[in-house]
Design a protein around this motif. Structure first.
Motif, PDB file in Angstrom:
ATOM      1  N   PHE A  96      24.685  -7.646  -3.294  1.00 12.64           N
ATOM      2  CA  PHE A  96      23.554  -6.722  -3.292  1.00 12.64           C
ATOM      3  C   PHE A  96      22.285  -7.471  -2.920  1.00 12.64           C
ATOM      4  O   PHE A  96      22.091  -8.612  -3.330  1.00 12.64           O
ATOM      5  N   ALA A  97      21.410  -6.789  -2.160  1.00 12.98           N
ATOM      6  CA  ALA A  97      20.147  -7.409  -1.778  1.00 12.98           C
ATOM      7  C   ALA A  97      19.093  -6.334  -1.566  1.00 12.98           C
ATOM      8  O   ALA A  97      19.407  -5.191  -1.228  1.00 12.98           O
ATOM      9  N   VAL A  98      17.849  -6.745  -1.766  1.00 14.27           N
ATOM     10  CA  VAL A  98      16.717  -5.893  -1.425  1.00 14.27           C
ATOM     11  C   VAL A  98      15.694  -6.752  -0.703  1.00 14.27           C
ATOM     12  O   VAL A  98      15.538  -7.937  -1.012  1.00 14.27           O
ATOM     13  N   ALA A  99      15.036  -6.152   0.290  1.00 11.24           N
ATOM     14  CA  ALA A  99      13.955  -6.815   1.007  1.00 11.24           C
ATOM     15  C   ALA A  99      12.781  -5.851   1.088  1.00 11.24           C
ATOM     16  O   ALA A  99      12.979  -4.636   1.254  1.00 11.24           O
ATOM     17  N   VAL A 100      11.572  -6.395   0.959  1.00 13.06           N
ATOM     18  CA  VAL A 100      10.371  -5.564   1.037  1.00 13.06           C
ATOM     19  C   VAL A 100       9.317  -6.244   1.898  1.00 13.06           C
ATOM     20  O   VAL A 100       9.164  -7.462   1.882  1.00 13.06           O
ATOM     21  N   SER A 101       8.588  -5.413   2.653  1.00  8.28           N
ATOM     22  CA  SER A 101       7.442  -5.873   3.432  1.00  8.28           C
ATOM     23  C   SER A 101       6.486  -4.700   3.530  1.00  8.28           C
ATOM     24  O   SER A 101       6.896  -3.584   3.860  1.00  8.28           O
ATOM     25  N   GLY A 102       5.220  -4.952   3.191  1.00  3.47           N
ATOM     26  CA  GLY A 102       4.283  -3.843   3.200  1.00  3.47           C
ATOM     27  C   GLY A 102       2.841  -4.291   3.263  1.00  3.47           C
ATOM     28  O   GLY A 102       2.533  -5.482   3.298  1.00  3.47           O
ATOM     29  N   VAL A 103       1.972  -3.298   3.247  1.00  2.00           N
ATOM     30  CA  VAL A 103       0.534  -3.516   3.261  1.00  2.00           C
ATOM     31  C   VAL A 103       0.020  -3.148   1.874  1.00  2.00           C
ATOM     32  O   VAL A 103      -0.154  -1.973   1.562  1.00  2.00           O
ATOM     33  N   ALA A 104      -0.192  -4.161   1.032  1.00  2.00           N
ATOM     34  CA  ALA A 104      -0.615  -3.911  -0.343  1.00  2.00           C
ATOM     35  C   ALA A 104      -2.122  -3.698  -0.465  1.00  2.00           C
ATOM     36  O   ALA A 104      -2.576  -3.091  -1.430  1.00  2.00           O
ATOM     37  N   GLY A 105      -2.888  -4.177   0.497  1.00  2.00           N
ATOM     38  CA  GLY A 105      -4.324  -3.972   0.484  1.00  2.00           C
ATOM     39  C   GLY A 105      -5.066  -5.067  -0.256  1.00  2.00           C
ATOM     40  O   GLY A 105      -4.458  -6.028  -0.704  1.00  2.00           O
ATOM     41  N   PRO A 106      -6.330  -4.956  -0.384  1.00  2.70           N
ATOM     42  CA  PRO A 106      -7.140  -3.829   0.084  1.00  2.70           C
ATOM     43  C   PRO A 106      -7.376  -3.839   1.592  1.00  2.70           C
ATOM     44  O   PRO A 106      -7.792  -2.848   2.169  1.00  2.70           O
ATOM     45  N   ASP A 107      -7.080  -4.984   2.242  1.00  3.75           N
ATOM     46  CA  ASP A 107      -7.255  -5.107   3.688  1.00  3.75           C
ATOM     47  C   ASP A 107      -5.892  -5.067   4.370  1.00  3.75           C
ATOM     48  O   ASP A 107      -4.858  -5.017   3.717  1.00  3.75           O
ATOM     49  N   GLY A 108      -5.905  -5.147   5.682  1.00  2.00           N
ATOM     50  CA  GLY A 108      -4.677  -5.304   6.443  1.00  2.00           C
ATOM     51  C   GLY A 108      -4.075  -4.013   6.956  1.00  2.00           C
ATOM     52  O   GLY A 108      -3.149  -4.045   7.750  1.00  2.00           O
TER      53      GLY A 108
END
Length: 166
Positions: A96-108
């Protein structure tokens, strides 16, 4: 915090039923998913490894994400998180695996990928699925919601595996 700890504990119970391990590949959460999992006593029985690959260079070096993806689709994309999850499984040998990539802010953020945009990918054996989320709130809230979504997604997949074995 309590809800996330409960989710991680339940994930551990389900993975132990399956005699399976999990790995994490994290960008915007900075290791928060792995931290939640390792908060659980005995998690060494079912947690294999955590990769915090904040830069694109480390996504490539540690998880074999093709460099050519970044200029085409960006780090916050389905293609990148799917490659991250595959790389984490390959490196750790976890089912099992999970991967995450995102824009957490406040910029970007951008018009196409505003703050709160997060891609999650889940791997169970050879199967990889991805989900796009649009979270609201400040940086801490986006990161916390991402950790929660990652654990919930892993829980759903572990429950399905248990059901399939039944």
């Amino acid at each position: 915090m309590k809800e996330i700890t409960q989710l991680a504990a339940e994930l551990g119970r389900r993975l132990q039923v399956l005699n399976a391990h999990v790995t994490t590949a994290e960008s915007c959460t900075g290791g928060g998913i792995a931290e939640a999992i390792t908060r659980i006593p005995g998690s060494s029985a079912w947690f294999e490894a955590g990769y915090v690959t904040y830069s694109n260079r480390q996504k490539t070096r540690q998880l074999n994400v093709p460099e050519t993806l970044f200029p085409k689709v960006g780090a916050v994309s389905q293609e990148v998180v799917e490659a991250m999850v595959r790389g984490a499984q390959e490196k750790s040998l976890a089912r099992f695996a999970v991967a995450v990539s995102g824009v957490a802010g406040p910029d970007g953020g951008s018009r196409d990928k505003p703050v709160g945009t997060v891609w999650l990918a889940f791997g169970v054996g050879e199967d990889v699925t991805a989900e796009l989320e649009h979270f609201t709130g400040n940086r801490d809230e986006v990161r916390r919601q991402t950790v929660k979504a990652a654990l919930e997604g892993l829980l759903r997949r572990a429950a399905a595996e248990i059901e399939n074995q039944g």
